[in-house]
Design an enzyme around this catalytic site. Structure first.
Site, PDB file in Angstrom:
ATOM      1  N   ALA A  56      40.926 125.948  77.580  1.00 55.13           N
ATOM      2  CA  ALA A  56      41.030 125.733  79.213  1.00 55.13           C
ATOM      3  C   ALA A  56      40.932 126.627  79.892  1.00 55.13           C
ATOM      4  O   ALA A  56      39.762 127.722  79.722  1.00 55.13           O
ATOM      5  CB  ALA A  56      42.238 124.910  79.678  1.00 55.13           C
ATOM      6  N   SER A  57      41.431 126.948  81.067  1.00 52.35           N
ATOM      7  CA  SER A  57      41.164 128.278  82.094  1.00 52.35           C
ATOM      8  C   SER A  57      41.358 129.473  81.479  1.00 52.35           C
ATOM      9  O   SER A  57      40.585 130.507  81.655  1.00 52.35           O
ATOM     10  CB  SER A  57      41.713 128.047  83.301  1.00 52.35           C
ATOM     11  OG  SER A  57      43.206 127.659  83.383  1.00 52.35           O
ATOM     12  N   LEU A  58      42.453 129.469  80.633  1.00 53.81           N
ATOM     13  CA  LEU A  58      43.042 131.076  80.406  1.00 53.81           C
ATOM     14  C   LEU A  58      43.122 131.152  79.178  1.00 53.81           C
ATOM     15  O   LEU A  58      43.318 132.258  78.605  1.00 53.81           O
ATOM     16  CB  LEU A  58      44.298 131.325  81.306  1.00 53.81           C
ATOM     17  CG  LEU A  58      44.270 131.336  82.597  1.00 53.81           C
ATOM     18  CD1 LEU A  58      45.527 131.595  83.250  1.00 53.81           C
ATOM     19  CD2 LEU A  58      43.334 132.190  83.391  1.00 53.81           C
ATOM     20  N   ASP A  69      50.396 122.052  88.944  1.00 55.56           N
ATOM     21  CA  ASP A  69      49.280 121.999  88.428  1.00 55.56           C
ATOM     22  C   ASP A  69      48.899 120.690  87.513  1.00 55.56           C
ATOM     23  O   ASP A  69      48.385 120.308  86.296  1.00 55.56           O
ATOM     24  CB  ASP A  69      48.896 123.060  87.217  1.00 55.56           C
ATOM     25  CG  ASP A  69      47.226 123.451  87.269  1.00 55.56           C
ATOM     26  OD1 ASP A  69      46.588 122.830  87.954  1.00 55.56           O
ATOM     27  OD2 ASP A  69      47.030 124.299  86.350  1.00 55.56           O
ATOM     28  N   LYS A 111      49.138 128.623  71.816  1.00 48.17           N
ATOM     29  CA  LYS A 111      48.048 128.944  73.134  1.00 48.17           C
ATOM     30  C   LYS A 111      47.876 130.209  73.081  1.00 48.17           C
ATOM     31  O   LYS A 111      48.699 131.305  73.343  1.00 48.17           O
ATOM     32  CB  LYS A 111      48.830 128.599  74.471  1.00 48.17           C
ATOM     33  CG  LYS A 111      48.172 128.855  75.666  1.00 48.17           C
ATOM     34  CD  LYS A 111      48.818 127.820  76.574  1.00 48.17           C
ATOM     35  CE  LYS A 111      48.269 128.309  78.091  1.00 48.17           C
ATOM     36  NZ  LYS A 111      49.020 127.805  79.310  1.00 48.17           N
ATOM     37  N   GLN A 136      42.810 129.209  74.679  1.00 50.13           N
ATOM     38  CA  GLN A 136      42.496 128.041  73.934  1.00 50.13           C
ATOM     39  C   GLN A 136      43.519 127.846  72.853  1.00 50.13           C
ATOM     40  O   GLN A 136      44.483 128.761  72.740  1.00 50.13           O
ATOM     41  CB  GLN A 136      41.462 128.422  73.196  1.00 50.13           C
ATOM     42  CG  GLN A 136      41.286 129.441  72.235  1.00 50.13           C
ATOM     43  CD  GLN A 136      39.766 129.565  71.701  1.00 50.13           C
ATOM     44  OE1 GLN A 136      38.731 129.636  72.470  1.00 50.13           O
ATOM     45  NE2 GLN A 136      39.645 130.198  70.374  1.00 50.13           N
ATOM     46  N   VAL A 137      43.768 126.511  72.502  1.00 52.33           N
ATOM     47  CA  VAL A 137      44.678 126.030  71.671  1.00 52.33           C
ATOM     48  C   VAL A 137      44.592 125.743  70.295  1.00 52.33           C
ATOM     49  O   VAL A 137      43.765 124.975  70.077  1.00 52.33           O
ATOM     50  CB  VAL A 137      45.520 125.170  72.589  1.00 52.33           C
ATOM     51  CG1 VAL A 137      46.728 124.585  71.719  1.00 52.33           C
ATOM     52  CG2 VAL A 137      46.159 125.569  73.937  1.00 52.33           C
TER      53      VAL A 137
HETATM   54  N1  LIG Z   1      52.158 121.555  72.937  1.00 49.66           N
HETATM   55  C1  LIG Z   1      50.872 121.108  72.907  1.00 49.66           C
HETATM   56  N2  LIG Z   1      50.476 120.142  72.174  1.00 49.66           N
HETATM   57  C2  LIG Z   1      49.304 119.591  72.043  1.00 49.66           C
HETATM   58  N3  LIG Z   1      48.128 119.951  72.925  1.00 49.66           N
HETATM   59  C3  LIG Z   1      48.354 121.117  73.647  1.00 49.66           C
HETATM   60  C4  LIG Z   1      49.812 121.604  73.804  1.00 49.66           C
HETATM   61  N4  LIG Z   1      49.697 122.580  74.702  1.00 49.66           N
HETATM   62  C5  LIG Z   1      48.360 122.542  75.209  1.00 49.66           C
HETATM   63  N5  LIG Z   1      47.499 121.712  74.648  1.00 49.66           N
HETATM   64  C6  LIG Z   1      46.210 121.328  74.794  1.00 49.66           C
HETATM   65  O1  LIG Z   1      45.521 122.573  75.248  1.00 49.66           O
HETATM   66  C7  LIG Z   1      45.033 122.480  76.357  1.00 49.66           C
HETATM   67  C8  LIG Z   1      45.079 123.758  77.090  1.00 49.66           C
HETATM   68  O2  LIG Z   1      46.385 124.464  77.290  1.00 49.66           O
HETATM   69  P1  LIG Z   1      47.057 124.782  78.683  1.00 49.66           P
HETATM   70  O3  LIG Z   1      48.337 125.268  78.375  1.00 49.66           O
HETATM   71  O4  LIG Z   1      46.888 123.555  79.625  1.00 49.66           O
HETATM   72  O5  LIG Z   1      46.044 126.093  78.810  1.00 49.66           O
HETATM   73  P2  LIG Z   1      45.409 126.526  80.396  1.00 49.66           P
HETATM   74  O6  LIG Z   1      46.679 127.602  80.753  1.00 49.66           O
HETATM   75  O7  LIG Z   1      44.422 127.637  79.992  1.00 49.66           O
HETATM   76  O8  LIG Z   1      45.046 125.644  80.984  1.00 49.66           O
HETATM   77  C9  LIG Z   1      45.816 121.392  77.222  1.00 49.66           C
HETATM   78  O9  LIG Z   1      44.786 120.800  78.058  1.00 49.66           O
HETATM   79  C10 LIG Z   1      45.950 120.342  75.873  1.00 49.66           C
HETATM   80  O10 LIG Z   1      44.893 119.705  75.854  1.00 49.66           O
HETATM   81 MG   LIG Z   2      45.915 123.587  81.442  1.00 52.48          MG
END
Ligand SMILES: Nc1ncnc2c1ncn2[C@@H]1O[C@H](COP(=O)(O)OP(=O)(O)O)[C@@H](O)[C@H]1O
Ligand SMILES: [Mg+2]
Length: 448
Positions: free
Chosen positions: A139-141, A290, A158, A143-144
């Site tokens: 996503a923005s900041l 958000d 993350k 990758q997971v």
């Molecule tokens: N605990 C989690 N379990 C499953 N998927 C997750 C989890 N945390 C994040 N994700 C996936 O990773 C993506 C990016 O995580 P996120 O925390 O939203 O990051 P960002 O701050 O870059 O937006 C999410 O949109 C989701 O699809």
């Molecule tokens: Mg996000």
């Protein structure tokens, strides 16, 4: 000239910065010109006009998508916001930009490995079992990546994109320049409030320790709701730029076909979301700010899962109570109380005439149309906007309190979500009990 940094990072070198600025500017002009061309074209049949607009939306959205993936940073966040406004944004924008909610082009594994090593002192393979090379989302900041802890817990790791601080710093510098220019052109409204709020909240998104703490706070506040869940933080494998969370296997909230398949009623999901925000904002004064679809999952039950507490906001107690009073006044159509509450919150207008504040308050529910939909109805919106603009022109709102900006953001994102879920939630019935309980507290506090 010495200038304090927003994020603690240095901005990108000046030529890169100028290049970013110019690229965004150029694309903006190109898109604007595309729309103008259609607008100016005479003698098109309505069908032909619609077709051309649709093609232009598609081109514009693709242009913005390319620009955002190249620029990263706050531009991705902006696109996430636009793509979440299914209530007002053209469907072409929603379709193209939705990819940026959780499908941003990924960084190669060696970069991820190096970041984990710097932050946690060892490589992913030393810390976890089966750390997957390909991320499940980006996503923005960050990758997971999926992995397992040595003691067998499924986790989502993350990992912040290396160097993203400098990108964000650059964006904040560029936005602050824009805001200063805007302030000179549009003297009626002080955009510095917006800048102050961004300056405060955007840098916090880079601190995953803070994010973990915010997640735990909301988890505690909503612990009594079996239908709301927040993934647990695995603190022993977390640091400023790496956050290890319990892995949640859920359905993206906007994926209606999969919700249907799982027998989950989208309307029920919409109700849970609405109640979750009423409670966070009005009762606890601390909220996840958000709620775009990339940050929300649904599990059978239904259970709504909140992800990504990078943007979380605390409201002062008095502000929260005044906000509850404002809602009661708007719902009850009590103009005098509405104006009082707006002023207590810190809204100011150029003259003492209360008309602007009343119009603003009324517009909150008017945008739902005569059927009182829980989201913006595009058929009535132009009319409401036009009336509001006319009144605001006569007596502009000159100051809005910074604390409402993230509430407005949530209201906008929720409107988009309710539309996606085809929600029939009765907003007034749902909000009233929360607002009444808190507004009563306000009266008590004022008397005491
Ligand atoms: N605990 C989690 N379990 C499953 N998927 C997750 C989890 N945390 C994040 N994700 C996936 O990773 C993506 C990016 O995580 P996120 O925390 O939203 O990051 P960002 O701050 O870059 O937006 C999410 O949109 C989701 O699809
Ligand atoms: Mg996000």
């Amino acid at each position: 000239m010495a200038r304090t940094s927003y994020t603690g990072a240095r901005p990108l070198p000046l030529h890169t910065r100028a290049h970013r600025f110019a690229l965004v500017g150029w694309n903006f002009v190109a898109i604007y010109a595309g729309y103008k061309r259609i607008q100016r074209k005479k003698g098109l049949s309505p069908g032909e006009k619609d077709r051309r607009y649709s093609a232009q939306h598609q081109r514009a959205a693709e242009r913005i998508y390319k620009l955002a993936t190249r620029m990263e940073g706050l531009l991705i966040k902006t696109c996430q916001f636009i793509s979440s406004r299914a209530d007002v944004a053209p469907p072409e924008y929603v379709a193209v930009l939705s990819h940026l909610q959780d499908r941003v082009p990924i960084r190669p594994f060696p970069e991820v490995e190096a970041q984990v090593r710097r932050e946690l002192g060892a490589s992913p393979d030393e810390i976890y079992d089966g750390f997957e090379r390909t991320p499940v989302a980006s996503a923005s900041l960050a990758q997971v990546h999926r992995a397992r802890t040595k003691d067998g817990r499924d986790v989502a790791v993350k990992v912040q994109y290396p160097g993203i601080e400098r990108v964000v710093e650059t964006d904040l510098v560029n936005i602050s320049i824009l805001v200063r220019i805007l302030a000179r052109i549009e003297r009626n409204f002080d955009f510095r409030v917006l800048m102050d709020e961004m300056r405060k909240y955007v840098p916090r998104e880079l601190d995953f320790v803070l994010e973990g703490e915010s997640a735990e706070r909301v988890a505690r506040d909503l612990a009594h709701r079996a239908d709301i869940r927040v993934p647990k933080v695995v603190w022993e494998h977390s640091a400023r730029r790496v956050l290890t969370l319990e892995y949640i296997d859920g359905i993206k909230i906007s994926d209606i076909p999969r919700l249907d398949e799982a027998g989950i009623d989208p309307n029920q999901v919409a109700l849970i979301m609405t109640e979750a925000y009423c409670e966070q904002i009005l009762v606890h004064g601390f909220f996840h700010a958000d709620p775009h679809p990339g940050n929300l999952l649904v599990m059978p039950g239904p259970v709504v899962v909140f992800l990504d507490f990078g943007l979380a906001k605390e409201l002062p107690d008095e502000f929260r109570r005044n906000y509850a009073r404002l809602i009661i006044a708007i719902i009850g159509g009590d103009h005098e109380a509405m104006v009082q509450a707006f002023r207590a919150l810190g809204f100011k207008t150029r003259s003492d005439d209360p008309e602007s504040l009343i119009a603003l308050g009324k517009s909150f529910f008017e945008v739902g149309g005569p059927e009182a939909k829980p989201y913006v109805d595009v058929d009535v919106m132009p009319e409401v906007n036009e009336r509001l603009a006319r009144i605001l022109k006569a007596n502009p709102v000159t100051e809005i309190p910074g604390d409402v900006l993230l509430i407005f953001r949530v209201i906008g994102l929720m409107s988009g979500l309710q539309k996606r879920l085809d929600s029939r939630v009765n907003m007034i019935d749902t909000i009233t009990p929360y607002a009444e309980a808190e507004a009563a507290g306000a009266a008590g506090a004022a008397a005491g």
